[in-house]
Design a protein around this motif. Sequence first.
Motif, PDB file in Angstrom:
ATOM      1  N   PHE A  39      -8.100   2.830  14.656  1.00 49.88           N
ATOM      2  CA  PHE A  39      -9.290   1.965  14.710  1.00 49.88           C
ATOM      3  C   PHE A  39     -10.532   2.768  15.089  1.00 49.88           C
ATOM      4  CE2 PHE A  39     -12.028  -1.270  16.695  1.00 49.88           C
ATOM      5  CZ  PHE A  39     -12.041  -2.223  15.694  1.00 49.88           C
ATOM      6  N   ASP A  99      -8.350  -9.583  10.417  1.00 50.47           N
ATOM      7  CA  ASP A  99      -9.318  -8.771   9.675  1.00 50.47           C
ATOM      8  C   ASP A  99      -9.268  -7.310  10.124  1.00 50.47           C
ATOM      9  OD1 ASP A  99     -11.600  -8.617   7.792  1.00 50.47           O
ATOM     10  OD2 ASP A  99     -12.733  -8.088   9.591  1.00 50.47           O
ATOM     11  N   GLU A 100      -9.166  -7.072  11.441  1.00 42.92           N
ATOM     12  CA  GLU A 100      -9.084  -5.703  11.946  1.00 42.92           C
ATOM     13  C   GLU A 100      -7.840  -4.994  11.427  1.00 42.92           C
ATOM     14  OE1 GLU A 100     -11.311  -6.047  16.318  1.00 42.92           O
ATOM     15  OE2 GLU A 100      -9.164  -6.411  16.140  1.00 42.92           O
ATOM     16  N   MET A 117     -11.470   5.202  12.213  1.00 41.79           N
ATOM     17  CA  MET A 117     -12.058   4.445  11.107  1.00 41.79           C
ATOM     18  C   MET A 117     -13.509   4.110  11.405  1.00 41.79           C
ATOM     19  SD  MET A 117     -10.923   0.684   9.669  1.00 41.79           S
ATOM     20  CE  MET A 117     -11.549  -0.136  11.148  1.00 41.79           C
ATOM     21  N   ASN A 118     -13.790   3.628  12.618  1.00 46.60           N
ATOM     22  CA  ASN A 118     -15.154   3.254  12.980  1.00 46.60           C
ATOM     23  C   ASN A 118     -16.067   4.468  13.085  1.00 46.60           C
ATOM     24  OD1 ASN A 118     -14.738   0.507  13.044  1.00 46.60           O
ATOM     25  ND2 ASN A 118     -14.124   0.485  15.192  1.00 46.60           N
ATOM     26  N   TYR A 157       0.833  -1.205   0.000  1.00 48.36           N
ATOM     27  CA  TYR A 157       0.000   0.000   0.000  1.00 48.36           C
ATOM     28  C   TYR A 157       0.869   1.257   0.000  1.00 48.36           C
ATOM     29  CZ  TYR A 157      -5.024  -0.908   0.210  1.00 48.36           C
ATOM     30  OH  TYR A 157      -6.324  -1.195  -0.113  1.00 48.36           O
ATOM     31  N   GLN A 187      -5.980  -0.670   5.177  1.00 47.59           N
ATOM     32  CA  GLN A 187      -6.693  -0.137   4.014  1.00 47.59           C
ATOM     33  C   GLN A 187      -7.149   1.300   4.270  1.00 47.59           C
ATOM     34  OE1 GLN A 187      -9.887  -2.911   3.540  1.00 47.59           O
ATOM     35  NE2 GLN A 187      -8.640  -4.451   2.494  1.00 47.59           N
ATOM     36  N   TRP A 188      -7.729   1.496   5.447  1.00 46.67           N
ATOM     37  CA  TRP A 188      -8.305   2.811   5.750  1.00 46.67           C
ATOM     38  C   TRP A 188      -7.229   3.882   5.882  1.00 46.67           C
ATOM     39  CZ3 TRP A 188      -7.825   6.162   9.898  1.00 46.67           C
ATOM     40  CH2 TRP A 188      -8.729   7.247   9.907  1.00 46.67           C
ATOM     41  N   ARG A 203     -16.987   5.474   9.573  1.00 43.40           N
ATOM     42  CA  ARG A 203     -17.957   4.546   8.986  1.00 43.40           C
ATOM     43  C   ARG A 203     -19.343   4.763   9.575  1.00 43.40           C
ATOM     44  NH1 ARG A 203     -14.893  -1.304   8.384  1.00 43.40           N
ATOM     45  NH2 ARG A 203     -13.494  -0.678   6.696  1.00 43.40           N
ATOM     46  N   LYS A 260      -6.092  -5.666   8.772  1.00 47.50           N
ATOM     47  CA  LYS A 260      -6.185  -5.455   7.328  1.00 47.50           C
ATOM     48  C   LYS A 260      -7.072  -4.251   7.006  1.00 47.50           C
ATOM     49  CE  LYS A 260      -6.335  -8.343   3.210  1.00 47.50           C
ATOM     50  NZ  LYS A 260      -6.596  -9.709   2.694  1.00 47.50           N
ATOM     51  N   LYS A 261      -8.187  -4.127   7.702  1.00 51.85           N
ATOM     52  CA  LYS A 261      -9.104  -3.012   7.453  1.00 51.85           C
ATOM     53  C   LYS A 261      -8.480  -1.679   7.845  1.00 51.85           C
ATOM     54  CE  LYS A 261     -13.468  -5.552   7.771  1.00 51.85           C
ATOM     55  NZ  LYS A 261     -14.685  -5.809   8.588  1.00 51.85           N
ATOM     56  N   VAL A 262      -7.734  -1.671   8.968  1.00 52.57           N
ATOM     57  CA  VAL A 262      -7.083  -0.435   9.399  1.00 52.57           C
ATOM     58  C   VAL A 262      -5.994  -0.025   8.408  1.00 52.57           C
ATOM     59  CG1 VAL A 262      -5.541   0.535  11.146  1.00 52.57           C
ATOM     60  CG2 VAL A 262      -7.594  -0.672  11.856  1.00 52.57           C
TER      61      VAL A 262
END
Length: 301
Positions: free
Chosen positions: A258, A225-226, A261-262, A190, A232-233, A265, A228-230
């Motif tokens: 985290f 998963d957490e 990001m939340n 990334y 990406q964000w 969203r 990976k999402k962080v």
Amino acid sequence: MAKDAYYFSHDSNARHDPKILAMRSVYGSEGYGWYWILIETFREQENYKLKITKHVYNALAMQMQCNAEQAQCYVNDCINEFELFETDGDFIWSNSLLKRMQNKEEKSEKARKAAQARWNKNKGNQGLEVNKESECNAGAMQTQCESNTLKESKGKESKRNKKDINNIPVKLKFDVDSTQYRLANYLKNYILKNNPKAKVPGLKDMDKWSVHIDRLIRLDGRTEDEIKKVIQWCQKDSFWMTNILSTKKLREKFDTLFLQMNNERTKKGYGRGKQFETNTEKIMDSMDSIQRFLEMEEEDG
């Protein structure tokens, strides 16, 4: 005084020794403390023996925080009743401490002799090299040429060895298929996507990046998963993409990332919900208008 002047080995289960147990049954934990005060005192003396002088028990009493009579009574009991100490009338000592210090000194002497032997060997090798160089200088030109040829050959061999070493595969702590390595590589890709000239680790240093991912999972309790999402964000955020440029920084700021990001969203989700409500209301209003129009047409007919 030398750094190790007060050193002596001490068994972790010394309190279970039968002689010490017998002493403790009479003097309790206080007597156990007195015992080690005396052992340390013996250790500080020359030959590890305490000389009996006119005021020795007054001096011991100050350290043991008791009176001189109690100190003398305790020492006598350790000699005559519990057999923890020995005396010849002039000195008091512990046979156990003497044995331990003898072993320590023997080991130290062996180590000293080994070091001296290595030193002498290295010194002898240096002298041998000097002699060889003198012989070479005194020899004929042909010998000198042969020496140069040998050096050149060794130089080439050394270069080949270095090349071979560089070709040896790097041994990684985290396999390339491990979750830690994959997530570290995920962030790396990334970062390169955002800035192709960014400084990112090569294969040898990817282990260091994987370590921080491992701590995120193992110590901080974050899921794959957490993470990976962080990643990406944060790498799509204009501010964080310029600040999160390593897995170490990712772990340091993970909680902040985290939460942000939340929150983002949640806001977006709320916006979509309001939009959905607005569209639904419009549809319902349109359907109501159509229904009234049909009813009016029916009345006219």
